[in-house]
Design a protein around this motif. Structure first.
Motif, PDB file in Angstrom:
ATOM      1  N   SER A 588       2.519 -13.483   4.310  1.00 14.47           N
ATOM      2  CA  SER A 588       1.440 -13.035   3.428  1.00 14.47           C
ATOM      3  C   SER A 588       1.796 -11.720   2.740  1.00 14.47           C
ATOM      4  O   SER A 588       1.490 -11.516   1.560  1.00 14.47           O
ATOM      5  N   ILE A 589       2.489 -10.803   3.475  1.00 16.39           N
ATOM      6  CA  ILE A 589       2.898  -9.524   2.883  1.00 16.39           C
ATOM      7  C   ILE A 589       3.876  -9.769   1.730  1.00 16.39           C
ATOM      8  O   ILE A 589       3.808  -9.121   0.673  1.00 16.39           O
ATOM      9  N   LEU A 590       4.795 -10.704   1.919  1.00 14.66           N
ATOM     10  CA  LEU A 590       5.745 -11.028   0.850  1.00 14.66           C
ATOM     11  C   LEU A 590       5.015 -11.530  -0.391  1.00 14.66           C
ATOM     12  O   LEU A 590       5.346 -11.151  -1.527  1.00 14.66           O
ATOM     13  N   GLU A 591       4.003 -12.388  -0.188  1.00 12.44           N
ATOM     14  CA  GLU A 591       3.265 -12.922  -1.338  1.00 12.44           C
ATOM     15  C   GLU A 591       2.516 -11.813  -2.069  1.00 12.44           C
ATOM     16  O   GLU A 591       2.516 -11.750  -3.307  1.00 12.44           O
ATOM     17  N   LYS A 594       5.022  -9.584  -3.976  1.00 20.43           N
ATOM     18  CA  LYS A 594       5.515 -10.193  -5.210  1.00 20.43           C
ATOM     19  C   LYS A 594       4.482 -10.096  -6.323  1.00 20.43           C
ATOM     20  O   LYS A 594       4.826  -9.891  -7.505  1.00 20.43           O
ATOM     21  N   ARG A 595       3.198 -10.230  -5.990  1.00 17.55           N
ATOM     22  CA  ARG A 595       2.150 -10.064  -7.009  1.00 17.55           C
ATOM     23  C   ARG A 595       2.125  -8.621  -7.521  1.00 17.55           C
ATOM     24  O   ARG A 595       1.977  -8.373  -8.729  1.00 17.55           O
ATOM     25  N   LEU A 596       2.269  -7.658  -6.598  1.00 22.97           N
ATOM     26  CA  LEU A 596       2.285  -6.249  -7.016  1.00 22.97           C
ATOM     27  C   LEU A 596       3.486  -5.964  -7.919  1.00 22.97           C
ATOM     28  O   LEU A 596       3.393  -5.199  -8.894  1.00 22.97           O
ATOM     29  N   ASN A 597       4.625  -6.570  -7.609  1.00 25.64           N
ATOM     30  CA  ASN A 597       5.834  -6.345  -8.412  1.00 25.64           C
ATOM     31  C   ASN A 597       5.653  -6.911  -9.813  1.00 25.64           C
ATOM     32  O   ASN A 597       6.072  -6.311 -10.813  1.00 25.64           O
ATOM     33  N   TYR A 607       3.322   0.992  -7.409  1.00 27.00           N
ATOM     34  CA  TYR A 607       2.765   0.851  -6.067  1.00 27.00           C
ATOM     35  C   TYR A 607       3.737   1.453  -5.070  1.00 27.00           C
ATOM     36  O   TYR A 607       4.903   1.751  -5.409  1.00 27.00           O
ATOM     37  N   ALA A 608       3.270   1.633  -3.823  1.00 27.18           N
ATOM     38  CA  ALA A 608       4.103   2.226  -2.772  1.00 27.18           C
ATOM     39  C   ALA A 608       4.022   1.364  -1.523  1.00 27.18           C
ATOM     40  O   ALA A 608       3.030   0.672  -1.288  1.00 27.18           O
ATOM     41  N   VAL A 609       5.089   1.451  -0.751  1.00 26.56           N
ATOM     42  CA  VAL A 609       5.148   0.754   0.534  1.00 26.56           C
ATOM     43  C   VAL A 609       5.248   1.803   1.632  1.00 26.56           C
ATOM     44  O   VAL A 609       6.159   2.649   1.602  1.00 26.56           O
ATOM     45  N   LEU A 610       4.319   1.769   2.551  1.00 28.65           N
ATOM     46  CA  LEU A 610       4.306   2.692   3.699  1.00 28.65           C
ATOM     47  C   LEU A 610       4.689   1.884   4.940  1.00 28.65           C
ATOM     48  O   LEU A 610       3.987   0.958   5.333  1.00 28.65           O
ATOM     49  N   ALA A 611       5.865   2.200   5.517  1.00 29.81           N
ATOM     50  CA  ALA A 611       6.347   1.521   6.727  1.00 29.81           C
ATOM     51  C   ALA A 611       5.987   2.361   7.953  1.00 29.81           C
ATOM     52  O   ALA A 611       6.317   3.553   8.012  1.00 29.81           O
ATOM     53  N   LEU A 612       5.287   1.748   8.918  1.00 28.38           N
ATOM     54  CA  LEU A 612       4.830   2.451  10.127  1.00 28.38           C
ATOM     55  C   LEU A 612       5.392   1.728  11.346  1.00 28.38           C
ATOM     56  O   LEU A 612       5.285   0.501  11.472  1.00 28.38           O
ATOM     57  N   LEU A 702      10.320   0.991  -8.183  1.00 27.41           N
ATOM     58  CA  LEU A 702      11.079   1.408  -9.361  1.00 27.41           C
ATOM     59  C   LEU A 702      11.224   0.217 -10.294  1.00 27.41           C
ATOM     60  O   LEU A 702      11.337  -0.934  -9.847  1.00 27.41           O
ATOM     61  N   TYR A 703      11.241   0.500 -11.564  1.00 28.15           N
ATOM     62  CA  TYR A 703      11.279  -0.579 -12.547  1.00 28.15           C
ATOM     63  C   TYR A 703      12.594  -1.333 -12.440  1.00 28.15           C
ATOM     64  O   TYR A 703      13.668  -0.747 -12.355  1.00 28.15           O
ATOM     65  N   GLY A 704      12.488  -2.638 -12.417  1.00 29.06           N
ATOM     66  CA  GLY A 704      13.658  -3.492 -12.416  1.00 29.06           C
ATOM     67  C   GLY A 704      14.070  -3.988 -11.046  1.00 29.06           C
ATOM     68  O   GLY A 704      14.928  -4.870 -10.947  1.00 29.06           O
ATOM     69  N   GLU A 705      13.474  -3.453  -9.958  1.00 30.43           N
ATOM     70  CA  GLU A 705      13.841  -3.933  -8.630  1.00 30.43           C
ATOM     71  C   GLU A 705      12.777  -4.913  -8.123  1.00 30.43           C
ATOM     72  O   GLU A 705      11.657  -4.941  -8.607  1.00 30.43           O
ATOM     73  N   ILE A 706      13.179  -5.690  -7.118  1.00 31.61           N
ATOM     74  CA  ILE A 706      12.250  -6.655  -6.524  1.00 31.61           C
ATOM     75  C   ILE A 706      11.527  -6.008  -5.346  1.00 31.61           C
ATOM     76  O   ILE A 706      11.910  -4.910  -4.883  1.00 31.61           O
ATOM     77  N   PHE A 707      10.499  -6.721  -4.851  1.00 28.40           N
ATOM     78  CA  PHE A 707       9.668  -6.155  -3.770  1.00 28.40           C
ATOM     79  C   PHE A 707      10.491  -5.893  -2.510  1.00 28.40           C
ATOM     80  O   PHE A 707      10.305  -4.888  -1.831  1.00 28.40           O
ATOM     81  N   GLU A 708      11.468  -6.795  -2.220  1.00 32.11           N
ATOM     82  CA  GLU A 708      12.267  -6.596  -1.018  1.00 32.11           C
ATOM     83  C   GLU A 708      13.065  -5.296  -1.077  1.00 32.11           C
ATOM     84  O   GLU A 708      13.312  -4.654  -0.040  1.00 32.11           O
TER      85      GLU A 708
END
Length: 733
Positions: A588-591, A594-597, A607-612, A702-708
C-alpha cells in the motif's frame, strides 16, 4: 470414545434437553389454561398445552413425546393430589398418568395424519392445506384427549354421570381452541421453512394477541366486581383474625407485666408459691392461649444446694435443677456458674415436668434471657419444644426480667448484677392461633403464623386449616406449602422484640365456591373467534406470499450480488493493511508513493519520506519474546499515528521500520515533527519493557527520480542516524 459414540451421546443430550423444555412449556401453558378452568378444575375454555404439544411434535419430531407425558403429569398432579376422594399418592399418580397418556396419543395421532396428508414444509400458503391442517389437528384429533380424560376421571370417581357431557364438551372445545390459537403462533416463530413463516409474523401475531387480549379484557371486566367483592370479604375476615390474635397476645403480655409488678411490690417479703398461684390463677383461666406462667429464679452455683433443699421442703422431695442431655432426657444439671431454674409454675398439674428445669442450659432460651437482662425488656424466644410438651406443637417463652428494688437499672452491667429472676409466659402457638380464629366464619382457608426474625431462616410457629364445612384443626410443626397463586393475605405483628408474620391462604375450593360462571361462555366464544381469525389470517397471508415468491427470488439474487460486492470491497481494503499495526502495508505504501510521485511531476508538489526505526527491537525480542516485541511495535505505530495530520500516511515498510509520507511540509516543520515523534515514544514507557527509542531519517523528493529513490535516500539517512548511535533525526543533504 468413537466419533459415532460422541455423536450419539450429543444427540441423546440434545433430545433430553428438548424433552425437558417441552415438559416445562406444557406445564406453564397448563397453568395459564387452568386460570380459566371451570369447577372442579379439570376442564377449561382454552387449553394451550394441546397446541404446544402438536406444534412441537410437528416441528421437532415425534421423539419428544415424553415431554408431553411429563408436563401433563406435573400439571394434573397439582390438581389431583388436593382432591378429597384421591387421598393416596398412587391413585392420584395413576389418574395423572392416564390423563397424560391421552394427551400424548392425541398429539401423536394429530401429527401423524397432518404429516401424511399436509405438506407442512410448504409453509401452509395454500388455503386447502390450511383448512386440512386445522381440521386434522383441531376438532378431529382433540376428540381423543377429551374422551380419554373424561373417561379416566369418571372411572376414578372424580366426575358424576350428570357432568360427563358438559365436561367432555368443555374439554374438547378447550383443546380445539388451544390448537387453533397456539399452533399458528408457534409455527410463525419456529416453523420451517423459516423465511416463509417470518413474513407472516406481524400480520398474524399482533391481530391474534390483540384479539385474545380484548377477549380477556372483557372477561376481566365482567368478573372484576365479583372478584373485588371476594377479595374484600377475604381481607376483612383475615384482618379480624389478625386483630383477634393481636388482642389475645397483648392481653397475655399484660398478665406477664402484672405478675412482674407483684414481685416488684413484694420485694421486701418475697412471693411464695401460694401467693403466686392465687395471683395468676384467674389470669390463666381467662387466657386460653397462655399455657403457663412461671417464676424462674436466678441461682448461683454456690447457692444451688440450699435452693434445691428449700424447694424440696415445700413438698417436692425429688426436686433438683435439671437440664436435657444429648438424648433429650431430663437429668441433673451439670455444674455451671449460674442457673435460671423454673421455681414456680402454674398450672402446676399440667406443667410439673418443667419444675426445676434450667432454662439457661438451652442455647435458644439463653440468648433470649441474656437479651432480656441487658435491655430490661420483654423478650420472646425462637420457636422451641417445650419441656412439658407431649404433642407436636411449637412453643414460645416470653422472658421479663425482675431486678432488686423493683426498678430496672440504668446501666447494663448493673442489670446483670441486680437480676433476681424472670417472669415467664409459656405459649403453645397452635392453641394461640386456634383461639384467635375462634368462631370467625371462615371456610376453605389455611392460616399460618411464622417467626420472621431471621429473613434467611423463617420458622413456622403454627398452622391451622379450616375445611369447607368450617371445621378446623391444627397441623404439625412441619412447614406446610401453600399455593401462593391463589388468594392470600398477610400482616406482620411484633411481640417480645420479634416479628411474627400472620398469613391466610385461600384453598382451591375457596374461589370455586365463591365464583359464578356466566362469563365463561363469553370467554369460550371469544377465544373461538380468535382461533378462527388466526386460520383466516394464515390463508390470506399465504396467498399473498404465493403471489410474491418470484419477486422475492429476484430480490434475493440482487441482495446476494450486493453482498458479494461489499465483501470484495472489504477484502480489497484488508489486502492493503498490515495485520499487526493496522497501518498501510509495504504494498500500500508503494501505491501511495507512486501517486505522490506522479502528482510531483505534474504539479511540482514536493513530498517527503520520514523513515522511523525502532532502535531496541532486536534487543527487546531477544530479552523478552516475539509476542512482547510485536506489542511494542503496535504501541509505537499507534503513537506515531497520533502525531500525524489527516493528510499524512504511515505504513510498516519492514520488520521494525515505518515510513511516513508527508505532503506540503517545510524542512524545519518536518524536523520538528520527527523530533516530537521520537520524544513522545521515548518519554512514555511501554509495558512491560519500559522506555524505547527510535531513529529517524528524512528525504525530500527530487524531480526526475522515482518513489523508490526517495525511500532509499530516507533509509540512507536512517542508516547514518543508526551509525551515530541512533535516537536522533538525520536529513539527507
Amino acid at each position: 470414545m468413537t466419533t459415532d459414540g460422541k455423536q450419539q451421546q450429543l444427540s441423546f443430550s440434545q433430545t433430553s434437553y428438548q424433552i425437558g423444555v417441552l415438559a416445562l412449556l406444557y406445564f406453564i401453558g397448563g397453568k395459564v389454561g387452568l386460570f380459566f378452568a371451570t369447577p372442579p378444575g379439570y376442564t377449561t375454555a382454552i387449553w394451550p398445552p394441546a397446541g404446544i404439544a402438536l406444534a412441537v411434535l410437528l416441528i421437532y419430531g415425534l421423539r419428544l413425546w415424553p415431554g408431553i407425558l411429563i408436563g401433563s403429569i406435573m400439571i394434573n398432579m397439582s390438581l389431583v393430589i388436593d382432591i378429597e376422594k384421591t387421598s393416596e399418592l398412587m391413585p392420584a399418580l395413576l389418574l395423572a398418568l392416564s390423563i397424560g397418556a391421552g394427551a400424548v396419543v392425541q398429539a401423536l395421532v394429530g401429527s401423524y395424519f397432518i404429516k401424511r396428508y399436509v405438506n407442512i414444509y410448504s409453509g401452509l400458503i395454500m388455503p386447502g392445506s390450511v383448512i386440512l391442517f386445522f381440521a386434522l389437528g383441531g376438532p378431529l384429533s382433540c376428540l381423543i384427549s377429551a374422551t380419554w380424560g373424561v373417561t379416566s376421571l369418571y372411572i376414578a370417581d372424580q366426575l358424576s354421570t350428570s357432568n360427563l357431557l358438559y365436561n367432555w364438551v368443555t374439554w374438547w372445545v378447550g383443546d380445539t381452541i388451544g390448537v387453533f390459537l397456539l399452533v399458528p403462533l408457534i409455527f410463525i416463530w419456529f416453523g420451517q421453512p423459516r423465511e416463509l413463516w417470518e413474513q407472516r409474523r406481524f400480520h398474524i401475531t399482533f391481530p391474534l394477541i390483540f384479539t385474545a387480549l380484548m377477549v380477556m379484557a372483557l372477561f376481566f371486566i365482567s368478573s372484576q366486581q365479583e372478584q373485588e367483592k371476594i377479595e374484600r370479604e377475604f381481607s376483612e375476615q383475615s384482618r379480624m383474625v389478625a386483630d383477634s390474635l393481636d388482642k389475645i397476645v397483648l392481653r397475655t403480655i399484660e398478665v406477664i407485666y402484672s405478675t412482674q409488678s407483684l414481685f416488684n411490690l413484694l420485694e421486701e417479703t418475697p412471693v411464695d408459691r401460694r401467693q403466686f398461684r392465687q395471683y395468676v390463677e384467674r389470669s390463666l383461666s381467662r387466657n386460653a392461649g397462655l399455657q403457663a406462667l412461671s417464676w424462674n429464679r436466678v441461682v448461683k452455683h454456690a447457692d444451688r444446694e440450699h435452693f434445691e433443699s428449700e424447694i424440696r421442703a415445700e413438698g417436692f422431695p425429688d426436686f433438683s435443677i435439671r437440664e436435657r442431655n444429648a438424648s433429650g432426657e431430663l437429668v441433673p444439671a451439670l455444674p455451671n456458674e449460674k442457673y435460671v431454674a423454673v421455681t414456680f409454675i402454674e398450672p402446676l398439674k399440667a406443667n410439673e415436668k418443667a419444675l426445676g428445669y434450667d432454662v439457661y442450659s438451652n442455647p435458644a432460651r439463653r440468648n433470649a434471657l441474656d437479651l432480656a437482662t441487658s435491655t430490661g425488656k420483654l423478650i420472646a424466644t425462637d420457636p422451641i419444644k417445650l419441656v412439658q410438651e407431649s404433642g407436636e406443637q411449637a412453643g414460645l417463652l416470653f422472658f421479663l426480667p425482675v431486678y432488686k428494688n423493683g426498678q430496672t437499672p440504668q446501666r447494663e452491667y448493673e442489670r446483670e448484677e441486680q437480676l433476681v429472676g424472670y417472669i415467664v409466659g409459656v405459649f403453645r402457638t397452635g392453641d394461640l392461633l386456634q383461639e384467635a380464629i375462634g368462631d370467625h366464619d371462615f371456610e376453605n382457608v389455611d392460616v399460618q403464623l411464622i417467626d420472621v426474625n431471621d429473613p434467611a431462616r423463617q420458622v413456622q410457629l403454627a398452622n391451622y386449616s379450616i375445611d369447607r364445612d368450617g371445621r378446623g384443626h391444627i397441623r404439625t410443626r412441619e412447614k406446610s406449602t401453600f399455593n401462593t397463586d391463589t388468594l392470600h393475605w398477610g400482616k406482620t405483628l411484633h411481640y417480645g422484640q420479634r416479628p411474627w408474620l400472620l398469613q391466610v391462604y385461600a384453598n382451591d375450593e375457596y374461589l370455586t365456591d365463591k365464583r359464578s360462571w356466566p362469563t365463561w361462555g363469553v370467554l369460550a366464544g371469544g377465544f373461538l373467534f380468535t382461533a378462527f381469525l388466526g386460520s383466516f389470517l394464515l390463508i390470506i397471508t399465504g396467498r399473498v406470499i404465493a403471489d410474491k415468491i418470484w419477486i422475492d427470488e429476484i430480490q434475493d439474487r440482487k441482495s446476494t450480488l450486493k453482498d458479494l460486492r461489499a465483501a470484495n470491497k472489504k477484502l480489497t481494503e484488508l489486502a492493503k493493511i498490515d495485520p499487526l499495526t493496522l497501518t498501510h502495508n509495504h504494498r500500500s505504501i508503494l501505491e501511495i508513493g507512486k501517486r505522490l510521485n506522479s502528482e510531483y511531476k505534474r504539479y511540482t508538489t514536493q513530498y517527503a519520506v520520514l523513515a522511523l526505526e525502532l532502535s531496541d527491537y532486536q534487543e527487546i525480542a531477544k530479552q523478552w519474546d516475539g509476542k512482547t516485541a510485536e506489542l511494542v511495535l503496535k504501541e509505537v505505530s499507534s503513537r506515531i499515528n497520533r502525531q500525524l495530520r489527516d493528510t499524512d500516511d504511515v505504513g510498516r515498510w519492514s520488520e521494525n521500520v515505518f515510513l511516513v509520507l508527508v505532503r506540503h511540509t517545510p524542512q524545519d516543520q518536518l524536523v520538528e515533527l520527527s523530533k516530537r515523534i521520537c520524544e513522545t515514544i521515548r518519554s512514555h514507557d511501554i509495558e512491560p519493557v519500559g522506555s524505547v527509542t527510535i531513529s529517524a531519517g528524512i528525504a525530500y523528493s527530487l524531480y526526475g527520480e522515482i518513489f523508490e529513490d526517495v525511500v532509499q535516500r530516507a533509509t540512507n539517512s536512517l542508516a547514518i542516524s543508526r551509525r551515530k548511535g541512533g535516537k536522533r533525526v538525520e536529513m539527507f543533504r
